[in-house]
Design a protein around this motif. Structure first.
Motif, PDB file in Angstrom:
ATOM      1  N   PRO A  35       0.826  -1.209   0.000  1.00 19.52           N
ATOM      2  CA  PRO A  35       0.000   0.000   0.000  1.00 19.52           C
ATOM      3  C   PRO A  35       0.860   1.260   0.000  1.00 19.52           C
ATOM      4  N   LEU A  36       0.394   2.238  -0.742  1.00 22.51           N
ATOM      5  CA  LEU A  36       0.928   3.599  -0.682  1.00 22.51           C
ATOM      6  C   LEU A  36      -0.238   4.502  -0.341  1.00 22.51           C
ATOM      7  N   ILE A  37       0.005   5.477   0.510  1.00 18.83           N
ATOM      8  CA  ILE A  37      -1.029   6.441   0.862  1.00 18.83           C
ATOM      9  C   ILE A  37      -0.612   7.783   0.276  1.00 18.83           C
ATOM     10  N   LEU A  38      -1.488   8.347  -0.557  1.00 22.43           N
ATOM     11  CA  LEU A  38      -1.165   9.546  -1.318  1.00 22.43           C
ATOM     12  C   LEU A  38      -1.969  10.746  -0.835  1.00 22.43           C
ATOM     13  N   ASP A  39      -1.281  11.868  -0.726  1.00 22.38           N
ATOM     14  CA  ASP A  39      -1.915  13.164  -0.513  1.00 22.38           C
ATOM     15  C   ASP A  39      -1.488  14.041  -1.678  1.00 22.38           C
ATOM     16  N   VAL A  40      -2.457  14.645  -2.353  1.00 23.42           N
ATOM     17  CA  VAL A  40      -2.172  15.451  -3.531  1.00 23.42           C
ATOM     18  C   VAL A  40      -2.874  16.792  -3.401  1.00 23.42           C
ATOM     19  N   GLU A  41      -2.141  17.870  -3.691  1.00 22.83           N
ATOM     20  CA  GLU A  41      -2.721  19.215  -3.757  1.00 22.83           C
ATOM     21  C   GLU A  41      -2.356  19.832  -5.090  1.00 22.83           C
ATOM     22  N   LEU A  42      -3.359  20.354  -5.776  1.00 23.39           N
ATOM     23  CA  LEU A  42      -3.162  21.006  -7.064  1.00 23.39           C
ATOM     24  C   LEU A  42      -3.564  22.468  -6.927  1.00 23.39           C
ATOM     25  N   ASP A  43      -2.615  23.368  -7.102  1.00 22.15           N
ATOM     26  CA  ASP A  43      -2.918  24.796  -7.105  1.00 22.15           C
ATOM     27  C   ASP A  43      -3.264  25.188  -8.530  1.00 22.15           C
ATOM     28  N   LEU A  44      -4.455  25.754  -8.681  1.00 20.30           N
ATOM     29  CA  LEU A  44      -4.961  26.113 -10.001  1.00 20.30           C
ATOM     30  C   LEU A  44      -4.872  27.610 -10.228  1.00 20.30           C
ATOM     31  N   THR A  45      -4.896  27.984 -11.483  1.00 21.71           N
ATOM     32  CA  THR A  45      -5.009  29.396 -11.816  1.00 21.71           C
ATOM     33  C   THR A  45      -6.336  29.879 -11.225  1.00 21.71           C
ATOM     34  N   PRO A  46      -6.299  30.901 -10.375  1.00 22.97           N
ATOM     35  CA  PRO A  46      -7.539  31.344  -9.724  1.00 22.97           C
ATOM     36  C   PRO A  46      -8.545  31.883 -10.740  1.00 22.97           C
ATOM     37  N   HIS A  47      -9.768  31.415 -10.638  1.00 21.99           N
ATOM     38  CA  HIS A  47     -10.848  31.888 -11.488  1.00 21.99           C
ATOM     39  C   HIS A  47     -12.177  31.466 -10.865  1.00 21.99           C
ATOM     40  N   HIS A  48     -13.237  32.090 -11.293  1.00 21.93           N
ATOM     41  CA  HIS A  48     -14.571  31.785 -10.790  1.00 21.93           C
ATOM     42  C   HIS A  48     -14.982  30.387 -11.245  1.00 21.93           C
ATOM     43  N   VAL A  49     -15.577  29.623 -10.352  1.00 18.74           N
ATOM     44  CA  VAL A  49     -15.980  28.249 -10.660  1.00 18.74           C
ATOM     45  C   VAL A  49     -17.481  28.092 -10.390  1.00 18.74           C
ATOM     46  N   ASP A  50     -18.203  27.715 -11.429  1.00 11.82           N
ATOM     47  CA  ASP A  50     -19.628  27.408 -11.295  1.00 11.82           C
ATOM     48  C   ASP A  50     -19.950  25.979 -11.671  1.00 11.82           C
ATOM     49  N   ARG A  51     -19.127  25.405 -12.546  1.00 11.66           N
ATOM     50  CA  ARG A  51     -19.405  24.069 -13.069  1.00 11.66           C
ATOM     51  C   ARG A  51     -18.153  23.209 -12.933  1.00 11.66           C
ATOM     52  N   LEU A  52     -18.329  21.899 -13.000  1.00  8.01           N
ATOM     53  CA  LEU A  52     -17.202  20.981 -12.939  1.00  8.01           C
ATOM     54  C   LEU A  52     -16.197  21.278 -14.046  1.00  8.01           C
ATOM     55  N   ALA A  53     -16.672  21.655 -15.204  1.00 10.52           N
ATOM     56  CA  ALA A  53     -15.780  21.966 -16.327  1.00 10.52           C
ATOM     57  C   ALA A  53     -14.897  23.187 -16.042  1.00 10.52           C
ATOM     58  N   ASP A  54     -15.259  23.982 -15.041  1.00 12.24           N
ATOM     59  CA  ASP A  54     -14.483  25.175 -14.696  1.00 12.24           C
ATOM     60  C   ASP A  54     -13.280  24.867 -13.814  1.00 12.24           C
ATOM     61  N   THR A  55     -13.188  23.645 -13.320  1.00 13.27           N
ATOM     62  CA  THR A  55     -12.155  23.316 -12.349  1.00 13.27           C
ATOM     63  C   THR A  55     -11.478  21.997 -12.708  1.00 13.27           C
ATOM     64  N   TYR A  56     -10.540  21.589 -11.886  1.00 10.71           N
ATOM     65  CA  TYR A  56      -9.863  20.314 -12.074  1.00 10.71           C
ATOM     66  C   TYR A  56     -10.673  19.250 -11.351  1.00 10.71           C
ATOM     67  N   ASN A  57     -11.098  18.249 -12.058  1.00 14.60           N
ATOM     68  CA  ASN A  57     -11.904  17.184 -11.465  1.00 14.60           C
ATOM     69  C   ASN A  57     -10.989  16.296 -10.619  1.00 14.60           C
ATOM     70  N   TYR A  58     -11.175  16.300  -9.316  1.00 14.58           N
ATOM     71  CA  TYR A  58     -10.284  15.531  -8.438  1.00 14.58           C
ATOM     72  C   TYR A  58     -10.374  14.034  -8.674  1.00 14.58           C
ATOM     73  N   GLU A  59     -11.387  13.564  -9.397  1.00 15.33           N
ATOM     74  CA  GLU A  59     -11.448  12.149  -9.755  1.00 15.33           C
ATOM     75  C   GLU A  59     -10.308  11.755 -10.692  1.00 15.33           C
ATOM     76  N   ALA A  60      -9.660  12.733 -11.312  1.00 14.49           N
ATOM     77  CA  ALA A  60      -8.516  12.452 -12.188  1.00 14.49           C
ATOM     78  C   ALA A  60      -7.294  11.994 -11.389  1.00 14.49           C
ATOM     79  N   VAL A  61      -7.231  12.331 -10.108  1.00 10.06           N
ATOM     80  CA  VAL A  61      -6.077  11.947  -9.283  1.00 10.06           C
ATOM     81  C   VAL A  61      -6.009  10.435  -9.085  1.00 10.06           C
ATOM     82  N   PRO A  62      -7.068   9.771  -8.598  1.00  8.62           N
ATOM     83  CA  PRO A  62      -6.966   8.312  -8.479  1.00  8.62           C
ATOM     84  C   PRO A  62      -6.808   7.625  -9.830  1.00  8.62           C
ATOM     85  N   ALA A  63      -7.378   8.194 -10.869  1.00  8.74           N
ATOM     86  CA  ALA A  63      -7.215   7.603 -12.204  1.00  8.74           C
ATOM     87  C   ALA A  63      -5.751   7.663 -12.641  1.00  8.74           C
TER      88      ALA A  63
END
Length: 121
Positions: A35-63
């Motif tokens: 087992p490996l235990i992972l902690d991941v933080e992604l700093d994004l370019t700041p911008h207004h977020v209303d929809r999933l398409a506006d941000t980084y989908n954290y489901e991409a990390v386990p994938a």
């Protein structure tokens, strides 16, 4: 006169993600997973977020972690962390990424050993 606050920081994170990986440099670590235990933080370019398409989908990390595990045996947690970080940086919205990899079975008497890496543009 009031001014609207400016969004100056946007971070997406995944903490405590456990993956089973073929990892290690010692003979007893070959031919099995750990087992490996992972902690991941992604700093994004700041911008207004209303929809999933506006941000980084954290489901991409386990994938991305699962895809890396599928590549096969990796010797060092440092290599695993850097490869994962580089794969997550392919999204242009990501300004920096921090990946911490903990290997709970690494040292007798210790909760875990591991490393963390940070990549930025």
């Amino acid at each position: 006169m009031s001014s609207e606050p400016i969004l100056d920081h946007l971070t997406v994170f995944v903490r405590g993600l456990t993956v089973q990986a073929a990892i290690g440099i010692h003979d007893h670590e070959h031919g099995r997973t750990q087992p490996l235990i992972l902690d991941v933080e992604l700093d994004l370019t700041p911008h207004h977020v209303d929809r999933l398409a506006d941000t980084y989908n954290y489901e991409a990390v386990p994938a991305a972690a699962a895809a890396l595990v599928q590549v096969g045996h990796i010797g060092l947690v440092e290599t695993f962390a850097e490869r994962l970080a580089r794969s997550l940086m392919t999204d242009d919205r990501v300004r920096s990424v921090r990946v911490k990899v903990a290997k709970p079975e690494a040292l007798a008497g210790a909760e875990a050993a591991g490393c963390s890496v940070t990549l930025s543009r």
